[in-house]
Design an enzyme around this catalytic site. Structure first.
Site, mmCIF file in Angstrom:
data_model
loop_
_atom_site.group_PDB
_atom_site.id
_atom_site.type_symbol
_atom_site.label_atom_id
_atom_site.label_comp_id
_atom_site.label_asym_id
_atom_site.label_seq_id
_atom_site.Cartn_x
_atom_site.Cartn_y
_atom_site.Cartn_z
ATOM 1 N NE ARG A 27 42.340 33.320 61.903
ATOM 2 C CZ ARG A 27 41.093 33.088 61.618
ATOM 3 N NH1 ARG A 27 40.543 31.936 61.444
ATOM 4 N NH2 ARG A 27 40.340 34.271 61.667
ATOM 5 C CG ASN A 45 42.249 32.691 65.610
ATOM 6 O OD1 ASN A 45 43.596 32.999 65.424
ATOM 7 N ND2 ASN A 45 41.428 33.678 65.293
#
Length: 98
Positions: A27, A45
């Site tokens: 990320r 996520n």
């Protein structure tokens, strides 16, 4: 107009990444690369172990982002899907969401 921001007329696409993509810095790497490539949107996520990335920007910029992610996480990404984003929001920046 599904999949596009009316304000900028740039396409907005939603990508799901499958594989070992959580817990490997995906990320935050994606966020930095997106900013470098001039792409706006978010990455987060998902509870099923995938990572969702929503990207708004010119096609060349988004393709550059996806290429860099593929190179950075070659041993982790097993597959990726893409679809138009129907979330109805335009993005001013790129962020990591929880």
């Amino acid at each position: 107009m599904s999949g596009q921001s009316e304000a900028t007329n740039e396409p907005i696409r939603r990508y799901l990444f499958f594989g070992r993509v959580q817990g490997v810095g995906f990320r935050y790497t994606a966020a930095g690369l997106a900013r470098d490539c001039g792409v706006r949107g978010y990455v987060r996520n998902r509870s099923d172990g995938t990572v969702e990335l929503v990207a708004q920007g010119g096609q060349a910029n988004v393709e550059r982002l996806l290429t860099h992610l593929g190179e950075q996480f070659a041993g982790y990404i097993e597959s990726r899907t893409a679809e138009d984003y129907a979330g109805g929001e335009a993005f001013a920046s790129f962020e990591v969401r929880r």
